[in-house]
Design an enzyme around this catalytic site. Structure first.
Site, PDB file in Angstrom:
ATOM      1  N   TRP A 241     -15.080   3.912  14.794  1.00 19.44           N
ATOM      2  CA  TRP A 241     -13.620   4.031  14.765  1.00 19.44           C
ATOM      3  C   TRP A 241     -13.158   4.675  13.471  1.00 19.44           C
ATOM      4  O   TRP A 241     -12.358   5.612  13.480  1.00 19.44           O
ATOM      5  CB  TRP A 241     -12.977   2.643  14.908  1.00 19.44           C
ATOM      6  CG  TRP A 241     -11.472   2.685  14.929  1.00 19.44           C
ATOM      7  CD1 TRP A 241     -10.671   2.748  16.030  1.00 19.44           C
ATOM      8  CD2 TRP A 241     -10.587   2.711  13.795  1.00 19.44           C
ATOM      9  NE1 TRP A 241      -9.348   2.799  15.653  1.00 19.44           N
ATOM     10  CE2 TRP A 241      -9.268   2.775  14.287  1.00 19.44           C
ATOM     11  CE3 TRP A 241     -10.786   2.678  12.413  1.00 19.44           C
ATOM     12  CZ2 TRP A 241      -8.147   2.807  13.443  1.00 19.44           C
ATOM     13  CZ3 TRP A 241      -9.675   2.719  11.571  1.00 19.44           C
ATOM     14  CH2 TRP A 241      -8.376   2.786  12.083  1.00 19.44           C
ATOM     15  N   TYR A 245     -11.261   8.250  13.016  1.00 22.30           N
ATOM     16  CA  TYR A 245      -9.915   8.215  12.441  1.00 22.30           C
ATOM     17  C   TYR A 245      -9.830   9.156  11.241  1.00 22.30           C
ATOM     18  O   TYR A 245      -8.856   9.920  11.092  1.00 22.30           O
ATOM     19  CB  TYR A 245      -9.575   6.780  12.039  1.00 22.30           C
ATOM     20  CG  TYR A 245      -8.177   6.597  11.501  1.00 22.30           C
ATOM     21  CD1 TYR A 245      -7.094   6.487  12.364  1.00 22.30           C
ATOM     22  CD2 TYR A 245      -7.931   6.520  10.125  1.00 22.30           C
ATOM     23  CE1 TYR A 245      -5.807   6.298  11.874  1.00 22.30           C
ATOM     24  CE2 TYR A 245      -6.655   6.333   9.632  1.00 22.30           C
ATOM     25  CZ  TYR A 245      -5.595   6.220  10.515  1.00 22.30           C
ATOM     26  OH  TYR A 245      -4.319   6.052  10.029  1.00 22.30           O
ATOM     27  N   ASP A 261     -10.021   1.774  19.806  1.00 23.31           N
ATOM     28  CA  ASP A 261      -8.718   1.344  19.299  1.00 23.31           C
ATOM     29  C   ASP A 261      -7.929   0.610  20.377  1.00 23.31           C
ATOM     30  O   ASP A 261      -7.707   1.124  21.475  1.00 23.31           O
ATOM     31  CB  ASP A 261      -7.927   2.567  18.821  1.00 23.31           C
ATOM     32  CG  ASP A 261      -6.657   2.183  18.111  1.00 23.31           C
ATOM     33  OD1 ASP A 261      -6.712   1.984  16.888  1.00 23.31           O
ATOM     34  OD2 ASP A 261      -5.615   2.061  18.779  1.00 23.31           O
TER      35      ASP A 261
END
Length: 308
Positions: A241, A245, A261
């Site tokens: 993640w 990101y 997410d």
């Protein structure tokens, strides 16, 4: 494209206008940056974003407003002979001025759900990053906590380890008091102790600082997405993640997609339940190569649904 700058005046700053391509949703960018602003380093007020920076050892402040089809930028703290282009290039990326909204809309429009979201918010842009290291530190601080909690941690990090602005600079912009800590300042810092957070997260920030010092171009945009994600995940404390990101916001990777997410999953809940990570990835295959923009639309939809 840079429109002609006004004459550079030391006391008032240098003014520039950066052209943008409509449609352009300034309001969404303003809200996103307001939610994620690092106290002391960034301030967001209605219609205006401001922050501190350092260029060639010289600290300064800047402000950005949106008016008459362009972004108006004022940079304070630099001398007439300094190069402003490095600052302007960062702002172009941060405010996603190079995005082709038509191509993105056409690509996402193949999915009826996504087509409806794009029609609802046609000018949505990617909230980029002024500084890759700063964004990555914020991403680590935000692991497993709310955005508000991550913002509080960022404010404490800045106050403890950032460099205070001198009186010749800090009077320009209310609320701007510090430069964001550099990799050198965080390399040996007692981050977990000062911020009262898990040791592993503090070590992750220290590892990130070491990686940036060893590889100064770690956050250079471009390159292959898979290679970028793999390089970031090789750093301690950075999982899938966080890597995606960082890739989407700091490295301009338009196909990055933080599939785990929960906000993305909530936004696709049509009443029959949220999709899981695997189902979300399968669904997102139709959004390539614009999955990062799909994520921005889904986050915006999730935020709209959760508003009172």
């Amino acid at each position: 494209m840079i429109l002609a700058p006004s004459p550079t005046v030391r006391t008032d700053g240098a003014c520039f206008r950066l052209a943008l391509r409509p449609p352009y949703d300034w309001g969404h960018l303003e809200r996103f940056f307001a939610d994620h602003a690092s106290p002391g380093v960034e301030t967001v007020t209605p219609g205006r974003y401001a922050r501190t920076f350092i260029l060639a050892g010289r600290p300064g402040t800047l402000s950005v407003t949106c008016e008459r089809g362009s972004l108006s930028v004022r940079i304070r703290g630099l001398e007439a002979g300094d190069s402003f282009e490095a600052i302007l290039a960062r702002l172009r990326a941060m405010f996603d001025l190079g995005a082709d909204a038509d191509a993105i809309a056409a690509g996402l429009g193949r999915d009826p759900t996504m087509a409806a979201l794009v029609a609802r918010r046609p000018g949505l842009r990617m909230p980029g990053a002024f500084d890759g290291f700063e964004l990555a530190v914020r991403a680590i601080l935000g692991q497993q906590v709310s955005v508000a909690a991550a913002t509080r941690l960022a404010g404490r990090l800045v106050a403890a380890f950032g460099t205070p602005l001198g009186p010749e600079v800090d009077g320009d912009e209310p609320g701007l008091t510090h430069l964001f800590p550099t990799p050198e300042q965080l390399l040996e810092a007692e981050i977990s102790l000062v911020l009262n957070m898990p040791r592993a997260r503090g070590r992750a920030i220290q590892g990130l600082a070491a990686a940036v010092l060893a590889t100064p171009d770690l956050f250079a945009p471009g390159g292959d997405l898979d290679a970028t994600v793999a390089r970031l995940k090789a750093l301690p404390g950075i999982g899938d993640w966080t890597a995606h990101y960082i890739a989407m916001r700091a490295l301009a990777q338009a196909d990055a997609f933080p599939a785990g997410d929960v906000g993305l999953m909530r936004a696709l809940d049509d009443g029959a339940g949220r999709p899981g990570r695997v189902a979300l990835l399968d669904r997102a295959a139709a959004w390539r190569p614009w999955r990062a923009y799909a994520a921005i639309h889904l986050w915006a939809e999730d935020a709209a649904r959760r508003m009172p």
